[in-house]
Write an enzyme that holds these catalytic residues in place. Structure first.
Site, PDB file in Angstrom:
ATOM      1  N   GLU A   9     -42.984 -46.938 -74.917  1.00  0.00           N
ATOM      2  CA  GLU A   9     -43.948 -45.863 -74.635  1.00  0.00           C
ATOM      3  C   GLU A   9     -45.362 -46.393 -74.416  1.00  0.00           C
ATOM      4  O   GLU A   9     -46.064 -45.954 -73.512  1.00  0.00           O
ATOM      5  CB  GLU A   9     -43.945 -44.824 -75.761  1.00  0.00           C
ATOM      6  CG  GLU A   9     -42.772 -43.843 -75.716  1.00  0.00           C
ATOM      7  CD  GLU A   9     -41.519 -44.395 -76.357  1.00  0.00           C
ATOM      8  OE1 GLU A   9     -41.585 -45.516 -76.924  1.00  0.00           O
ATOM      9  OE2 GLU A   9     -40.465 -43.737 -76.307  1.00  0.00           O
ATOM     10  N   HIS A  62     -39.241 -36.263 -85.325  1.00  0.00           N
ATOM     11  CA  HIS A  62     -38.937 -35.899 -83.936  1.00  0.00           C
ATOM     12  C   HIS A  62     -39.333 -34.466 -83.607  1.00  0.00           C
ATOM     13  O   HIS A  62     -38.886 -33.920 -82.613  1.00  0.00           O
ATOM     14  CB  HIS A  62     -37.437 -36.081 -83.655  1.00  0.00           C
ATOM     15  CG  HIS A  62     -37.019 -37.518 -83.532  1.00  0.00           C
ATOM     16  ND1 HIS A  62     -37.401 -38.467 -84.436  1.00  0.00           N
ATOM     17  CD2 HIS A  62     -36.247 -38.159 -82.618  1.00  0.00           C
ATOM     18  CE1 HIS A  62     -36.878 -39.642 -84.087  1.00  0.00           C
ATOM     19  NE2 HIS A  62     -36.179 -39.486 -82.985  1.00  0.00           N
TER      20      HIS A  62
END
Lengths: 344, 358
Positions: A60, A129
């Site tokens: 990322e 998450h």
């Protein structure tokens, strides 16, 4: 009116903009060969090829920072985070670099990148998450932030985001990606004619400007402000409350940066009551910001305090029952509106 | 057991610390005019650097990171780039920036806290990125620019710098990994000056060389004597050609030594010995090249004296221009924040104007 899912609306926006502008490309994990972890980019590799639909390593920070460089150099990357929860490892690139590049280069290098992906609790994904990032990121100057609640808004706002010269954070929701599969049945009756975007035939250049709130349901008795997934809870609450004679106005800011506070204030001046629903945590949240601005602009018009409905101030639980209890939901909105309007 | 891969790291040096040639020179180094030009540029860089520190000490400049001792590396890389390549500098690369056409006045403006110093007037440097102060984040921006070159099928190369400390950052690893995966036209320079503020090289990494990190990313890394401008330029020209021809990235670890403090806010005497610094002065790049040029008979003391006078005059002129620069307008706080100023900020901007004028 077409049957179009939220994920398809996002895809239509990307595809149309990529056809329109050679500089636009999509990059992220699994976006190409696997057609997207959530099938948002289904078929895009076939149409545009691997040059413009780019499978990235699981990195990322890497693809965010690379996207910043590519954007500074005139391309228009759309960077997909499988989840905004995963952007946190890339925080330096997305909040310490992207929104400051124009500023720090004395106006030379802008960063016209769109960072997009799922935001908020996806349904038992656990606390790491299930991030809602709008409150953290809305306080960063130099970026724009959109939280679309319907396929129509998703398409119109994403096209605007891709054309924008500044970095845009585009917050989708895993829980909304399939909305629209059953057409209007998936939506509140108040969205009867407004949940789907026009077909490309009806309007080939459909966009929605940033900073323009949408009145999802007009009403006279209380203003409910909500963006993203909670808009649907607010509309369900409005329906239930309508049966009790409480006529709610539901306002969806659609973008938190820029924020259309005028539309909210105008509504509060009419209804004299305000409830703010926000799917992030309460402390220093976007909901708190809206409440503060309502007080600044409309203190004398309020007949009761502004009440915020947020996540409970705990990490998202994994357990299904507990997660539901922790998030904003229809029942919480109904109870809150009843409580705040008791003196009406 | 079978060996599935073998790797080696090459080290290059042409001029030893006494300025003696210890192996056959590359072709470009046989042209003494080129080397004299490099020498003059290194001397100018040092003259500027020493002056900048003085300006900071007398309250006329903000925090400044001296490049003292790394002039060969900075000038060598900058001078081997082509015009339409792009430099993505860290904070200690003004020698390379000057080679690209960035003016001394602009670098002073930057360190004086004026963003106008990042708006380079030179057409050559117009596409170069401003100085990046975070550690290694610029490695990814260089990779992104290289991605844009590749996307547009342009034969251009992005060149970026970080220090030995920067190679420990996640951004460094993710940048080299992506560049290797996608064969991006980018050259990564590691200025290994032995110290990351007070952290010495030996506790920065367990690797024998920092160049070998490139191997893990799938491309070549070489090590050079960063105080030998011939070695630096040869490695740089090779890496640039390799990248320009579509063969992917390259990494150069240049072994050098930071003779000054990390910045003017640092005092290196607190963490390293005088003996170590004195020994490093024996290897410094400018005396080495000068000794070589004198030995081959293309440089003499009169030329040296003239050069010192000219450099001092150029620096003084730049300093004067910097000090005479009118203060930035208060509206600049807002004007480069967004491509178009949002409505919510218009009011704040007007308030700032009226506060500044009251």
């Amino acid at each position: 009116m077409q049957a179009i899912q939220y994920r398809e609306a996002i895809r239509e926006a990307m595809v149309e903009e990529m056809r329109r502008d050679e500089r636009v490309f999509l990059m992220g994990e699994e976006v190409a060969q696997y057609n997207g972890a959530y099938k948002v980019s289904q078929g895009m590799l076939d149409e545009f090829g691997p040059r413009r639909v780019v499978d990235s390593p699981i990195s990322e920070t890497g693809f965010s920072g690379l996207g910043v460089g590519a954007a500074m150099y005139g391309l228009r990357p759309i960077i997909e985070f499988m989840s905004w929860s995963f952007c946190l490892v890339a925080a330096d690139q997305i909040i310490n670099n992207a929104p400051k590049m124009l500023y720090m280069s004395g106006g030379q290098f802008g960063c016209p990148a769109v960072f997009r992906g799922n935001n908020g609790a996806g349904g038992q994904l656990g606390s790491t998450h299930s991030w809602c990032v709008e409150s953290m990121f809305s306080s960063v100057p130099g970026l724009k932030l959109a939280v679309p609640s319907t396929p129509r808004d998703a398409k119109g706002l994403l096209k605007t985001a891709i054309r924008d010269d500044d970095p845009v954070f585009f917050l989708e929701s895993e829980r909304m990606l399939g909305l629209g599969a059953r057409g209007g049945k998936d939506f509140s009756r108040y969205l009867k004619d407004t949940w789907a975007p026009p077909t490309p035939k009806q309007d080939e250049d459909f966009t929605i400007p940033f900073g323009v709130a949408d009145i999802k349901k007009p009403g006279n008795d209380v203003t409910i402000v909500a963006a993203g997934r909670p808009v649907h809870f607010a509309l369900d609450a409005a329906e239930a409350l309508g049966k009790e004679g409480i006529d709610c106005e539901v306002i969806d800011p659609r973008t938190y940066r820029p924020l259309d506070i005028d539309t909210i204030v105008k509504s509060v001046r009419k209804t004299n009551y305000c409830v703010v629903v926000d799917q992030s945590w309460p402390f220093a949240s976007v909901g708190s910001e809206i409440a503060a601005q309502v007080y600044e602009h409309a203190m004398d018009d309020l007949d009761n305090k502004v009440i915020r409905i947020n996540n409970d101030d705990v990490p998202a639980p994994y357990n299904r029952t507990l997660e539901q209890e922790m998030l904003p939901n229809t029942k919480k909105i109904i109870d809150t509106v009843r409580a705040v309007t008791y003196n009406a | 057991m079978t060996t599935v891969a073998n790797f080696a790291i090459d080290y290059r040096q042409y001029l030893n610390e006494h300025g003696e040639v210890n192996t056959k020179l590359p072709d470009f180094a046989n042209n003494s005019d080129t080397l004299i030009q490099n020498y003059q540029d290194m001397v100018l860089t040092r003259t500027f650097d020493l002056k900048a520190v003085t300006l900071q000490r007398t309250g006329k400049l903000g925090t400044f990171p001296p490049i003292l001792g790394q002039e060969a590396l900075s000038v060598g890389i900058g001078s081997s780039m082509q015009k339409d390549d792009v430099l993505v500098p860290s904070y200690r690369d003004h020698g390379a920036q000057f080679q690209r056409g960035v003016s001394m006045q602009e670098v002073l403006l930057y360190w004086g806290g004026d963003e106008r110093g990042s708006n380079f007037a030179s057409a050559n440097a117009k596409d170069d990125l401003p100085i990046s102060v975070p550690i290694a984040s610029q490695y990814l921006h260089a990779a992104g620019i290289a991605k844009a070159f590749q996307y547009r099928q342009q034969k251009r190369v992005a060149v970026t710098f970080c220090g030995d400390g920067g190679t420990s950052e996640g951004d460094f690893y993710e940048a080299i990994n992506l560049a290797g995966t996608w064969k991006l036209p980018v050259v990564f320079i590691v200025s290994n000056n032995q110290w990351a503020i007070s952290v010495p090289r030996d506790i920065q990494s367990g690797c024998e060389t920092l160049a070998q990190k490139a191997i893990a990313a799938g491309f070549t890394g070489v090590q050079v004597d960063g105080n030998d401008i011939i070695a630096v330029r040869e490695a740089s020209l090779n890496a640039l050609e390799h990248a320009r021809n579509g063969n992917g990235p390259a990494l150069i670890e240049a072994i050098t030594y930071r003779l000054g403090d990390h910045t003017t806010a640092d005092d290196a005497k607190r963490y390293r010995s005088r003996e170590e610094t004195n020994a490093a002065w024996q290897r410094e790049p400018i005396a080495r090249l000068k000794s070589y040029l004198v030995n081959i008979g293309v440089w003499n003391e009169e030329q040296e004296k003239n050069l010192q006078t000219q450099c001092a005059a150029k620096v003084e002129k730049a300093v004067k221009a910097f000090l005479d620069m009118p203060k930035p307008n208060v509206t600049e706080i807002f004007d480069s924040l967004y491509a178009q100023l949002p409505e919510a900020l218009i009011e704040q901007r007007e308030e700032a104007i009226s506060e500044a004028s009251s």
